[in-house]
Design an enzyme around this catalytic site. Structure first.
Site, PDB file in Angstrom:
ATOM      1  N   GLU A 267      26.082 -67.502  59.009  1.00 49.80           N
ATOM      2  CA  GLU A 267      25.579 -66.818  60.203  1.00 49.80           C
ATOM      3  C   GLU A 267      26.814 -66.438  60.984  1.00 49.80           C
ATOM      4  O   GLU A 267      27.591 -67.307  61.374  1.00 49.80           O
ATOM      5  CB  GLU A 267      24.647 -67.784  60.948  1.00 49.80           C
ATOM      6  CG  GLU A 267      23.825 -67.123  62.014  1.00 49.80           C
ATOM      7  CD  GLU A 267      24.473 -67.310  63.356  1.00 49.80           C
ATOM      8  OE1 GLU A 267      25.380 -66.502  63.691  1.00 49.80           O
ATOM      9  OE2 GLU A 267      24.081 -68.249  64.057  1.00 49.80           O
ATOM     10  N   CYS A 304      25.533 -67.203  69.598  1.00 52.99           N
ATOM     11  CA  CYS A 304      25.352 -66.191  68.552  1.00 52.99           C
ATOM     12  C   CYS A 304      24.406 -65.101  69.038  1.00 52.99           C
ATOM     13  O   CYS A 304      24.464 -63.974  68.584  1.00 52.99           O
ATOM     14  CB  CYS A 304      24.735 -66.795  67.302  1.00 52.99           C
ATOM     15  SG  CYS A 304      25.303 -68.442  66.910  1.00 52.99           S
TER      16      CYS A 304
END
Lengths: 528, 528
Positions: A267, A304
């Protein structure tokens, strides 16, 4: 129960002092080093941890879902049992507020308990039975059964920005253990003490459950050295990573270059575009602007899912949004960033924006009264300039956002189509916006893993329906999620059993359904 | 309904004559070229097909499961409607017996209809709903829903050895269309006429269902040229391939080198080891030997699942097996291989075995009375030599097998552990063998996608429980299967919808379950 770090890695239950470079964690709010000294490991420690994981896999892969559930619950209990020293150490190492870390701990233990329930429930085994049809013509059909089995030892890379929830016992570790995979963690150098304390809790839980200590190890080391060694060790069969695009793509390349490639779930990078639509902007530009700045500056933007891009049709509504957002942001307090390196990258990214010919500053936060502080930044550009320069599409990790003014909804959609893969895409829409939102939605589905309306992307709910994923470069594998119960599927693969004698069948697909799990029989789902 | 090939590719419903190299298919049983002339396409045709697929994806991805089911059924009907000319053309192009091709056609249409039922049933959408919890503390929970969506246009590479079931409208195409993905096929040059006829049936079915003709195209061209162009076209979002290890790994490397990597499902290489255990050998060595030679020589051994390796404890039972297998094989008729290139590779592979110092010939089939015939081969070696030389682990595509004599069950297991990934592993075991089989089974699970007892791996059942997959290099992605209903999952990815207004929700996750499909609500499966 250990409450003070000693500087040790953990290999199959044993504390191990690395033979490599010595270092101390740094308190980012003061710039001062913290005790004790830690040390990097190297090739030897990777080999020991992987050998132990490989050996442990022989027994751990055959544990029942209930056994794994007990382990995951025991890890959650153990993390809670460390108590305040864990939060204090994490606060010292990351500069993140105590309240945030307390919430993150709850999220982490909640996540472990969610995967405990997933492991115990048993659907992860994907049991399917197509019974024999000896009478079928022209050919009889064999008895064919399917279950999913664990891939093997998993390498997990702790992230800097979630010292608990995406680190040593975070979602990757929890889902890998639930799937039946031993785990070797590379702890993040930004919070080694926190990592050591959590690793100790995991090791104690493994011991208390009577499992092979090789089921878990935690190492320290540099990414290009120890990290790549770990990913290329032949005993490692999958990788979970949360971090930078450069780090993730390097591990992906290393995994693909193995004689036997393995899946990498990295990720990496996302600007998390926000699309305030015209009626919503006309009606509530101020509210949207305040919510936006709150989400952007949360945790110094070190998420994120931090909203780094606003794409909207230009007009009085957008200008009002910009005005209020600029004022909010100018008043936002500076916060320490996680590491000196992150603070430096942030400053460079913001400078590049400010120096860009087609980009104008809307606001900067107040100057940081800290060595590694984040001074929030809001810039604006036009659609043509944004479309023309891929550099403007790149994530600046931290509280930096770019507003892109478009001439109409068609231009908004065209820009959205040209974006790289995203973890999230956020729409703000009121009733009159719905026809436009309906046209935008299929575009957003193609670029993002999660689509939100009238909310903010920070704060990722851990549940059954969550997707924390998305097309490259948001992640390296858009078919998966790293948050939520579906994450267990990353570490499983199907195996078919044809005419295997009844006494040799694994219990998940044995006659009479001894595990009492949901199974497909001839394609029909039930508990037969 | 077209029953005679014309030499055309098919791009979005239009017949297109390529501008590249001209060629004719070859009848492998005579070596004679067949009419008509075909022509390779190039960059232009790839671009046209991919642009059409990308455009078609906008509408095709939003078709209902019922609409896709009608399309898949119409394709199956259309293939059947071509009638004998399809079988005759496939026989002329491949040399495969008419009875085999008739069975393969039934398997192909059965597969299309299986995916029609899977598409209509709706569980592929993976619908999950975590309802909002506005009262939850410390934070309210948003409404979060999840469904799976199609990845985008898929490139499918037809295989030479199954001109129907793993070719233009084979399992990859059927599962991609079921998932909502347009398909661009690279037809195999070994059976271009068969490919053209089937492509025509697909195009007619698309037209009759009123779908965008760009939903399907079929091109001809060289793998390193047209194939790589296809895989690297940015509009292609996944790849299905069945073929050689060199071909599959080349496409995998090309896909990984894209700016945005995409999943490649390549089914490549497998020796499909057979483990006859001692009691079974003592009791029925003859029966096992005959079954083995039947499976090995079926279709001249040109199956992905052809049993090319026998690993067993040496002794009278194994020697009897070798003796009977050698006699059976010596009497096996030679059969034409699919292409001159395959026949050449086969001959080279067998020569390399025969010339190996540690390998002895047990038997060769009778000399081929054909230009590209396969002369079956059975060799034997010892465990130490096998363990020492990776070349002995490699697949020889065709009817060639190697027996490895071991000193005991421990050595058998050690050799099994050292094997590369396999599509299948076969055990022959009688009652007294079960304790040994129980020790072998966990080893086989780690190396293979399918484990069979007391049967033969050729003949892959198309059902819900089948796995035609396995660790690298059997496939490039062990988490999937290319045969059976689970294959649809390769072309889907999850998306989460957070607080999306009711009137904008996709039907799979809309309130009241309008699609009537199975959904997880708060983790509980049902039809709410």
């Amino acid at each position: 129960m250990s409450t003070a770090p000693t500087g040790r890695m953990l290999i199959a239950g044993e504390p191990v002092l690395g033979g490599g470079a010595r270092y101390r964690a740094v308190d980012p709010s003061t710039g001062e080093p913290l005790e004790p000294e830690f040390a990097h490991g190297g090739a030897d420690e990777v080999a020991r941890a992987c050998a132990a994981a490989d050996e442990a896999f022989r027994s751990y892969r055959n544990t029942t879902g209930q056994q794994r559930a007990r382990l995951l619950s025991a890890i959650a209990d153990g993390i809670e049992a460390i108590g305040d020293p864990l939060i204090e150490r994490a606060h010292a190492e990351t500069g993140l507020p105590v309240a945030r870390l307390t919430g993150e701990r709850a999220r982490t233990t909640g996540q472990l308990r969610l995967f405990a329930s997933v492991a115990a429930e048993g659907s992860w085994a994907g049991a399917r039975i197509d019974p024999a049809q000896p009478e079928r013509r022209p050919q009889a059909r064999a008895d064919i059964r399917q279950r999913r089995i664990a891939l093997g030892p998993v390498a997990v890379f702790g992230a800097s920005n979630f010292p608990l929830a995406f680190s040593v016992a975070g979602g990757d570790t929890a889902s890998a253990l639930a799937a039946g995979c031993p785990v070797v963690v590379k702890g993040h150098d930004a919070h080694p003490g926190t990592s050591e304390l959590v690793a100790g809790a995991v090791a104690e839980a493994i011991a208390s459950c009577g499992l092979d200590p090789g089921t878990f190890s935690m190492l320290f080391g540099r990414g290009p050295d120890l990290g790549v060694r770990l990913v290329t060790d032949p005993r490692i069969r999958a990788v979970g990573f949360t971090g930078s695009r450069s780090g993730g793509t390097a591990l992906l390349a290393a995994a693909n270059a193995r004689p036997r490639p393995i899946p990498v779930y990295a990720e990496m990078s996302s600007t998390n575009p926000v699309f305030p639509l015209p009626a919503a902007l006309a009606e509530r530009a101020e509210e949207i602007a305040r919510g936006f700045v709150g989400s952007l500056t949360l945790g110094a933007g070190q998420f994120c899912t931090s909203p780094g891009l606003v794409i909207a049709v230009d007009g009085p509504g957008l200008r009002r949004f910009e005005e209020v957002a600029a004022a909010e942001l100018a008043g936002a307090a500076a916060a320490p960033m996680l590491t000196p390196g992150i603070a430096r990258s942030y400053a460079e990214g913001v400078s590049a924006l400010a120096d860009h010919d087609a980009v104008h500053v809307l606001a900067r936060g107040s100057d940081a009264d800290q060595p590694h502080g984040c001074r929030p930044a809001l810039h604006v550009t036009d659609a043509a300039s944004f479309a023309a320069d891929p550099a403007l599409h790149e994530e600046v990790f931290g509280a930096s956002a770019l507003v892109v003014r478009c001439s109409d909804a068609t231009e908004v959609r065209a820009l959205a189509e040209a974006l790289e893969g995203q973890l999230t895409a956020t729409v703000h829409a009121d009733g009159p916006d719905h026809p436009g939102a309906a046209e935008l939605l299929p575009v957003l589905e193609r670029i993002a893993g999660r689509i939100l309306f009238n909310g903010w992307p920070t704060g990722v709910e851990v549940g059954h329906a969550m997707v924390h994923g998305g097309p490259f470069p948001a992640t390296s594998d858009s078919r998966t999620t790293s948050v939520g119960s579906l994450a267990i599927e990353r570490f499983l693969r199907p195996v078919a059993y044809q005419d295997v004698p009844a006494d040799l069948l694994p219990s998940a697909i044995a006659d009479g359904n001894p595990d009492g799990i949901r199974r497909h029989v001839d394609g029909e789902l039930g508990t037969r």
